[in-house]
Design a protein around this motif. Sequence first.
Motif, mmCIF file in Angstrom:
data_model
loop_
_atom_site.group_PDB
_atom_site.id
_atom_site.type_symbol
_atom_site.label_atom_id
_atom_site.label_comp_id
_atom_site.label_asym_id
_atom_site.label_seq_id
_atom_site.Cartn_x
_atom_site.Cartn_y
_atom_site.Cartn_z
ATOM 1 N N TYR A 4 5.241 0.103 9.170
ATOM 2 C CA TYR A 4 6.216 1.192 9.301
ATOM 3 C C TYR A 4 7.566 0.768 8.702
ATOM 4 N N TRP A 5 7.841 -0.520 8.694
ATOM 5 C CA TRP A 5 9.115 -1.027 8.165
ATOM 6 C C TRP A 5 9.051 -1.324 6.664
ATOM 7 N N THR A 6 7.842 -1.289 6.084
ATOM 8 C CA THR A 6 7.708 -1.637 4.669
ATOM 9 C C THR A 6 7.052 -0.546 3.830
ATOM 10 N N GLY A 7 6.294 0.337 4.464
ATOM 11 C CA GLY A 7 5.544 1.363 3.736
ATOM 12 C C GLY A 7 4.249 0.853 3.151
ATOM 13 N N ALA A 8 3.832 -0.376 3.501
ATOM 14 C CA ALA A 8 2.639 -0.978 2.902
ATOM 15 C C ALA A 8 1.379 -0.526 3.623
ATOM 16 N N LEU A 31 1.113 8.732 4.816
ATOM 17 C CA LEU A 31 2.049 7.816 5.461
ATOM 18 C C LEU A 31 2.803 6.976 4.438
ATOM 19 N N ARG A 32 2.123 6.536 3.404
ATOM 20 C CA ARG A 32 2.781 5.748 2.357
ATOM 21 C C ARG A 32 3.914 6.540 1.724
ATOM 22 N N ASP A 33 3.680 7.829 1.451
ATOM 23 C CA ASP A 33 4.702 8.665 0.830
ATOM 24 C C ASP A 33 5.871 8.895 1.785
ATOM 25 N N LEU A 71 12.419 4.891 3.582
ATOM 26 C CA LEU A 71 13.097 3.636 3.287
ATOM 27 C C LEU A 71 14.047 3.768 2.099
ATOM 28 N N ALA A 72 13.711 4.649 1.158
ATOM 29 C CA ALA A 72 14.567 4.836 -0.018
ATOM 30 C C ALA A 72 15.814 5.652 0.304
#
Length: 515
Positions: free
Chosen positions: A346-350, A356-358, A364-365
């Motif tokens: 959730y803190w990295t988007g990985a 969820l990735r999008d 984060l951006a």
Amino acid sequence: MAELRHLVIVLGDQLDLHASGFDGFDATTDAVWMAEVAEESTHVWSSQPRTAVFLAAMRHFALALQAAGRPLHYTRLEDAGNAGSLAGQLAADIARLRPVGLLMTAPGDWRVLQAIKAVAASAGLPLDIREDRHFFVTVREFAAHAKGRKSLRMEYFYREQRQRHGVLMQDGQPEGGQWNFDADNREAFGSAGPGLLPPRASFEPDAITRDVIALVQARFADHPGRLDSFAWPVTREQALQSLQDFITHRLPLFGRYQDAMWPGDPWLYHSHLSAALNLKLLNPREVVAAAEAAWRAGHVPLASVEGFIRQILGWREYVRGIYWTRMPAYADGNAMDAHEDLPAWYWTGATDMACLRDALAQTLAHGYANHIQRLMVTGLFALMLGVEPQQVHAWYLAVYVDAVEWVELPNTLGMSQYADGGLMGSKPYVATGKYIQRMSPHCQGCRYDPAQRAGDRACPFTTLYWDFLMRHEQALARNPRMALQVKNVARLSDADRQAVLERAGAIRRGEVGHG
């Protein structure tokens, strides 16, 4: 030196020259106090965009105070001797300035209110806390609305406020003959996509904001998020430009597409005004009035205007009332007995889940995601996974530029995680991956199939949906709004249940879904 009558405390989310704390301000005897402190970025792991929005807006507001001729004692984050905490800095400045009393507009955070009260008591100073006129409804008025009701529902509260304030009303009746136009709203974009979208209202960082960006990147380098595309409004003038831009270019289609999502495009037809509203750079009355005026001038469909005003006059006011009438116990709610940890990604988007990735990448951006991404993507996954709601709350408070606790906490613990047992929402908002497939094309490019609940290709949302219903089957059976979903669970064979449990276990162990 002349005696200082009032030290007027202004917090980072109180950037309004006309706030009640300034009533009766005398520049010859009073002064304003503001402080940037690291604690406000570290009590939760505040993202770089969120910290930058607050600091840039505060520094610009300091200039507005000085232009208005109001004496100001302002501590910057990088100043030598910065105490690092709000309470510590206030106590140090009280000892130095020796005011007769403290005065402020009511804060939006229970933690901050208790800290300031403690400092005032320790210093032996009176603390005058004034009503926050920013809102349509006072906390006392909300408490009166709630008193004696067996259950609270935003819809009834919203109708009361429409009538009380004469918003979208005609001769005592709602415009258009109905209170709610959801049937005309909430469409998906379809396979052709959103087409040519109006550009986001963005603001090139000036010298002050550029200094803040550099400071945040250096001081909070290990915090999540990025600042390379920072363009949020941080002044009153920019906030007003954002409001006008939304009314002109996006409000006409806001209602129709308010629940739609599209990969790689975070802005769509949403307003992007919540940060400016929550910092008090915009007043909700002027926002509601501008939207209604656009409809009355024939520029915007009624369904869009009603859907937007419902968010401002309805939900925003309602969650504040819930917060201040239920704290501090509200923050500890965990009605679903959820104790899993929030996934580290959730803190990295990985993650390899496309939706969820999008949502995480844009969060984060930009420090931003629309309400459906928050409720039905990031929030939905955490709810069905069984994440401890306080961890979900800490994440939402940390990553979004509009996050102030009075609005974020009830939306997260109540609406999203159902941790308050149904105070905010009448049922848990749970769905399979088919909901996301219906509202976006994310599933087309995803390795998981939303139609499958078990097996290697099963969508984690779909697996966890059935797992959630199975784990809470008895409790949910007592909720009439969940009856049909619970009946579907009862039809599962023992083999189907075991397959779901095995797949859900793999998801919780991190064997499925990570990047």
